[in-house]
Design a protein around this motif. Structure first.
Motif, PDB file in Angstrom:
ATOM      1  N   GLN A 191       0.750  -1.348  -0.132  1.00 45.01           N
ATOM      2  CA  GLN A 191       0.046  -0.194   0.164  1.00 45.01           C
ATOM      3  C   GLN A 191       0.822   1.224  -0.014  1.00 45.01           C
ATOM      4  N   PHE A 192       1.929   1.236   0.894  1.00 45.92           N
ATOM      5  CA  PHE A 192       2.834   2.363   0.931  1.00 45.92           C
ATOM      6  C   PHE A 192       3.548   2.651  -0.472  1.00 45.92           C
ATOM      7  N   LEU A 193       4.156   1.560  -1.014  1.00 48.62           N
ATOM      8  CA  LEU A 193       4.834   1.606  -2.224  1.00 48.62           C
ATOM      9  C   LEU A 193       4.208   1.935  -3.260  1.00 48.62           C
ATOM     10  N   SER A 194       2.755   1.550  -3.562  1.00 43.44           N
ATOM     11  CA  SER A 194       1.824   1.850  -4.763  1.00 43.44           C
ATOM     12  C   SER A 194       1.687   3.577  -4.339  1.00 43.44           C
ATOM     13  N   ALA A 195       1.299   4.051  -3.111  1.00 42.76           N
ATOM     14  CA  ALA A 195       0.953   5.473  -3.089  1.00 42.76           C
ATOM     15  C   ALA A 195       2.387   6.085  -3.513  1.00 42.76           C
ATOM     16  N   ALA A 196       3.529   5.759  -2.996  1.00 40.82           N
ATOM     17  CA  ALA A 196       4.818   6.467  -3.148  1.00 40.82           C
ATOM     18  C   ALA A 196       5.431   6.482  -4.652  1.00 40.82           C
ATOM     19  N   CYS A 197       5.108   5.344  -5.422  1.00 40.68           N
ATOM     20  CA  CYS A 197       5.281   5.311  -6.825  1.00 40.68           C
ATOM     21  C   CYS A 197       4.522   6.168  -7.593  1.00 40.68           C
ATOM     22  N   TRP A 198       3.234   6.246  -7.115  1.00 40.68           N
ATOM     23  CA  TRP A 198       2.153   7.148  -7.729  1.00 40.68           C
ATOM     24  C   TRP A 198       2.631   8.660  -7.737  1.00 40.68           C
ATOM     25  N   ASN A 204       6.324  -8.263  -6.220  1.00 44.77           N
ATOM     26  CA  ASN A 204       5.132  -9.116  -6.506  1.00 44.77           C
ATOM     27  C   ASN A 204       3.704  -8.481  -6.725  1.00 44.77           C
ATOM     28  N   SER A 205       3.559  -6.986  -6.322  1.00 41.04           N
ATOM     29  CA  SER A 205       2.316  -6.527  -6.610  1.00 41.04           C
ATOM     30  C   SER A 205       2.194  -5.836  -7.859  1.00 41.04           C
ATOM     31  N   PRO A 206       1.209  -6.018  -8.709  1.00 43.51           N
ATOM     32  CA  PRO A 206       0.924  -5.547 -10.033  1.00 43.51           C
ATOM     33  C   PRO A 206       0.913  -4.069  -9.908  1.00 43.51           C
ATOM     34  N   SER A 207      -0.015  -3.508  -8.858  1.00 45.69           N
ATOM     35  CA  SER A 207       0.071  -2.297  -8.729  1.00 45.69           C
ATOM     36  C   SER A 207       1.189  -1.341  -8.457  1.00 45.69           C
ATOM     37  N   VAL A 208       2.259  -2.081  -7.714  1.00 47.47           N
ATOM     38  CA  VAL A 208       3.548  -1.485  -7.613  1.00 47.47           C
ATOM     39  C   VAL A 208       4.322  -1.130  -8.837  1.00 47.47           C
ATOM     40  N   ILE A 209       4.289  -2.484  -9.503  1.00 47.94           N
ATOM     41  CA  ILE A 209       4.980  -2.375 -10.914  1.00 47.94           C
ATOM     42  C   ILE A 209       4.453  -1.480 -11.952  1.00 47.94           C
ATOM     43  N   ASP A 210       3.112  -1.391 -11.749  1.00 54.62           N
ATOM     44  CA  ASP A 210       2.399  -0.520 -12.741  1.00 54.62           C
ATOM     45  C   ASP A 210       2.925   0.943 -12.667  1.00 54.62           C
ATOM     46  N   ARG A 211       3.171   1.538 -11.382  1.00 49.57           N
ATOM     47  CA  ARG A 211       3.198   2.762 -11.077  1.00 49.57           C
ATOM     48  C   ARG A 211       4.809   2.884 -11.346  1.00 49.57           C
ATOM     49  N   ALA A 212       5.448   2.035 -10.723  1.00 49.92           N
ATOM     50  CA  ALA A 212       7.057   2.162 -11.003  1.00 49.92           C
ATOM     51  C   ALA A 212       7.483   1.920 -12.239  1.00 49.92           C
ATOM     52  N   LEU A 213       6.753   1.307 -13.358  1.00 46.60           N
ATOM     53  CA  LEU A 213       6.999   1.292 -14.624  1.00 46.60           C
ATOM     54  C   LEU A 213       6.826   2.562 -15.257  1.00 46.60           C
ATOM     55  N   GLY A 214       5.616   3.052 -14.823  1.00 45.46           N
ATOM     56  CA  GLY A 214       5.241   4.286 -15.643  1.00 45.46           C
ATOM     57  C   GLY A 214       6.116   5.388 -15.255  1.00 45.46           C
ATOM     58  N   THR A 215       6.827   5.473 -14.257  1.00 45.59           N
ATOM     59  CA  THR A 215       7.849   6.363 -13.774  1.00 45.59           C
ATOM     60  C   THR A 215       9.077   6.219 -14.532  1.00 45.59           C
ATOM     61  N   ILE A 216       9.432   4.922 -14.602  1.00 42.28           N
ATOM     62  CA  ILE A 216      10.731   4.552 -15.348  1.00 42.28           C
ATOM     63  C   ILE A 216      10.341   4.685 -17.077  1.00 42.28           C
ATOM     64  N   MET A 217       9.318   5.047 -17.403  1.00 45.42           N
ATOM     65  CA  MET A 217       9.069   5.050 -18.898  1.00 45.42           C
ATOM     66  C   MET A 217       9.163   6.622 -19.084  1.00 45.42           C
ATOM     67  N   TYR A 218       8.853   7.423 -18.132  1.00 42.28           N
ATOM     68  CA  TYR A 218       9.326   8.805 -18.427  1.00 42.28           C
ATOM     69  C   TYR A 218      11.002   9.029 -18.142  1.00 42.28           C
ATOM     70  N   LEU A 219      11.489   8.317 -17.184  1.00 41.02           N
ATOM     71  CA  LEU A 219      12.750   8.640 -16.992  1.00 41.02           C
ATOM     72  C   LEU A 219      13.652   8.261 -18.047  1.00 41.02           C
ATOM     73  N   ILE A 266      -4.308  -8.292 -12.866  1.00 38.64           N
ATOM     74  CA  ILE A 266      -4.670  -6.593 -12.759  1.00 38.64           C
ATOM     75  C   ILE A 266      -3.939  -6.003 -13.623  1.00 38.64           C
ATOM     76  N   ARG A 267      -4.223  -4.885 -14.356  1.00 40.63           N
ATOM     77  CA  ARG A 267      -3.409  -4.041 -14.936  1.00 40.63           C
ATOM     78  C   ARG A 267      -2.266  -4.962 -15.983  1.00 40.63           C
ATOM     79  N   CYS A 268      -2.586  -6.125 -16.364  1.00 38.32           N
ATOM     80  CA  CYS A 268      -1.562  -6.898 -17.046  1.00 38.32           C
ATOM     81  C   CYS A 268      -1.181  -5.952 -18.575  1.00 38.32           C
ATOM     82  N   GLN A 269      -2.321  -5.581 -19.086  1.00 38.53           N
ATOM     83  CA  GLN A 269      -1.984  -4.933 -20.426  1.00 38.53           C
ATOM     84  C   GLN A 269      -1.406  -3.522 -20.308  1.00 38.53           C
ATOM     85  N   ASN A 270      -1.676  -2.804 -19.228  1.00 42.04           N
ATOM     86  CA  ASN A 270      -0.774  -1.465 -18.983  1.00 42.04           C
ATOM     87  C   ASN A 270       0.532  -1.921 -18.666  1.00 42.04           C
TER      88      ASN A 270
END
Length: 433
Positions: free
Chosen positions: A187-194, A226-241, A271-275
């Motif tokens: 929960q923390f990592l998901s919000a932080a990566c958001w 292990n969390s798709p939510s954490v991966i999704d948001r960390a990956l979105g950040t990496i995408m811009y970096l 969850i969010r596999c396609q994203n």
């Protein structure tokens, strides 16, 4: 209850403030409008100031937090925001941290987040009241996990409202989050990566701030979470970096991003596999848009066969388009040897298939990629006398699709199609001329 809260007797105030809180917590749909109409909100704001009675402060904070979930204006109008900020700042400076004090800070933090995400104006008001500094002070090594979750959630609420707050104003959040990003709580990592995702949108100066704050290694590591939510948001950040200059992209690559991106292209998540697959392709396309050295690193990580597979077989068109974009960038910037490798891995067919895509930008990418492949084929022709790549494009029905683009409404696409046809197929069309 209203009469009890309005009483001048402290014991009665406490009794009915507690009853008010219990009533609001127990009700599935509490009558917030009626409570506001009763005029008790200013009274609870007064109770927030009762530093000699933390139980009363706590009850008041909970009531106002619940009200803020439906009506933020009443908190602003009656001065609750400044008091919540003061409570956060005072708690951060306190030597002890009792359970009630922790709960009070969490209620204050949540209420500030509710107000901040209501509108741009209320968000800016919360920031003008000085909420950012005491909020970031909650993000420290020894912080309680519940407080970390709450503070990270409020921080993401502040950053989520568009237009975003000025980056330089929010830049201290990068360093604050870096201090605690090692904590392994979903929960923390998901919000932080958001929050980091929202802050990563911008020029290379912003990207450099992420690098200087030391965030890149941990963000890359989180792609294996292990969390798709954490991966999704960390990956979105990496995408811009990975949209920065070559040196900045090199930093991301050296942190080991390519093997993790390779894994994400083949992992299945409920969850969010396609994203995740889409953004992984997007990040790779940012890298293949770089130097020959970066393209070679993508090749060495065995990413091209996976991209070709997605470009041909992905369930959603958006994933096919992003995969083809990554392949096209590699064909645009790659050496002749690298382009030969792309062709050997089957990249011509997906490039040809997307020539009928409704998106002009995608068609452009495919045309330019095919043109570079044909140019590399001409270098091969000098040795063997035959451009084998042009024949492969014909076999993939690419020639017919390129001819059809002469009728495209976009003039730039028409011109590029004509240029390719005239250069590599000696196209003569009297009517078109």
């Amino acid at each position: 209850m209203v009469d009890g809260v309005r009483s001048d007797d402290p014991s009665i105030q406490s009794e009915y403030a507690s009853k008010f809180k219990k009533f609001l917590l127990d009700e599935e749909n509490p009558p917030i409008d009626k409570i506001i109409e009763s005029g008790v909100a200013p009274r609870f704001v007064e109770f927030l100031k009762k530093e000699d009675n933390i139980e009363l402060q706590m009850d008041a904070a909970t009531v106002l937090r619940i009200i803020s979930e439906e009506n933020t204006k009443v908190l602003i109008d009656h001065g609750a925001i400044q008091i919540f900020v003061h409570l956060l700042a005072s708690a951060a400076a306190a030597a002890t941290d009792s359970l009630l004090l922790l709960l009070l800070r969490m209620e204050a933090t949540t209420a500030l987040g509710n107000v901040a995400c209501a509108s741009v104006e209320s968000r800016d008001y919360v920031l003008r009241c000085g909420a950012l500094s005491p909020l970031l002070a909650q993000l420290h090594e020894n912080a309680d996990m519940w407080m970390l979750r709450t503070a990270a959630s409020t921080l993401s609420a502040i950053c989520s409202v568009h237009p975003r707050p000025p980056f330089r104003q929010m830049e201290p959040a990068l360093y604050a989050l870096q201090r605690v990003l090692h904590r392994n709580d979903e929960q923390f990592l998901s919000a932080a990566c958001w929050t980091l995702y929202f802050l990563s949108h911008g020029p290379k100066e912003y990207i450099q701030s992420f690098i200087d704050a030391g965030l890149v290694p941990r963000l890359v590591q989180l792609l294996g979470n292990n969390s798709p939510s954490v991966i999704d948001r960390a990956l979105g950040t990496i995408m811009y970096l990975t949209t920065g200059d070559n040196q900045q992209t090199k930093v991301v690559i050296e942190c080991g991003v390519l093997p993790l991106l390779a894994d994400l292209l083949t992992q299945d998540y409920a969850i969010r596999c396609q994203n995740i697959k889409r953004d992984a392709c997007w990040a790779i396309s940012n890298i293949t848009a770089g130097t020959e050295e970066e393209i070679q690193l993508v090749i060495d990580a065995n990413l091209i066969p996976k991209l070709v597979n997605l470009a041909q077989n992905a369930e959603f068109d958006i994933i096919k388009e992003k995969a083809v974009r990554a392949i096209s960038h590699a064909a645009l910037g790659g050496s002749n040897d690298q382009i030969r490798y792309l062709v050997e891995q089957g990249c011509i067919k997906p490039l040809c298939d997307l020539l009928v895509c409704p998106e002009p930008e995608v068609i452009f990418k495919c045309l330019y990629g095919l043109e570079n492949i044909l140019m590399a084929g001409e270098a091969e022709r000098n040795i063997g006398g035959v451009n084998y790549f042009s024949q492969q494009i014909e076999d993939a029905e690419g020639l017919e699709k390129i001819k059809n683009l002469k009728q495209h409404v976009n003039n730039m696409i028409y011109l590029k199609a004509m240029q390719i046809l005239e250069t590599y197929w000696a196209e003569e069309d009297d009517e078109q001329t």
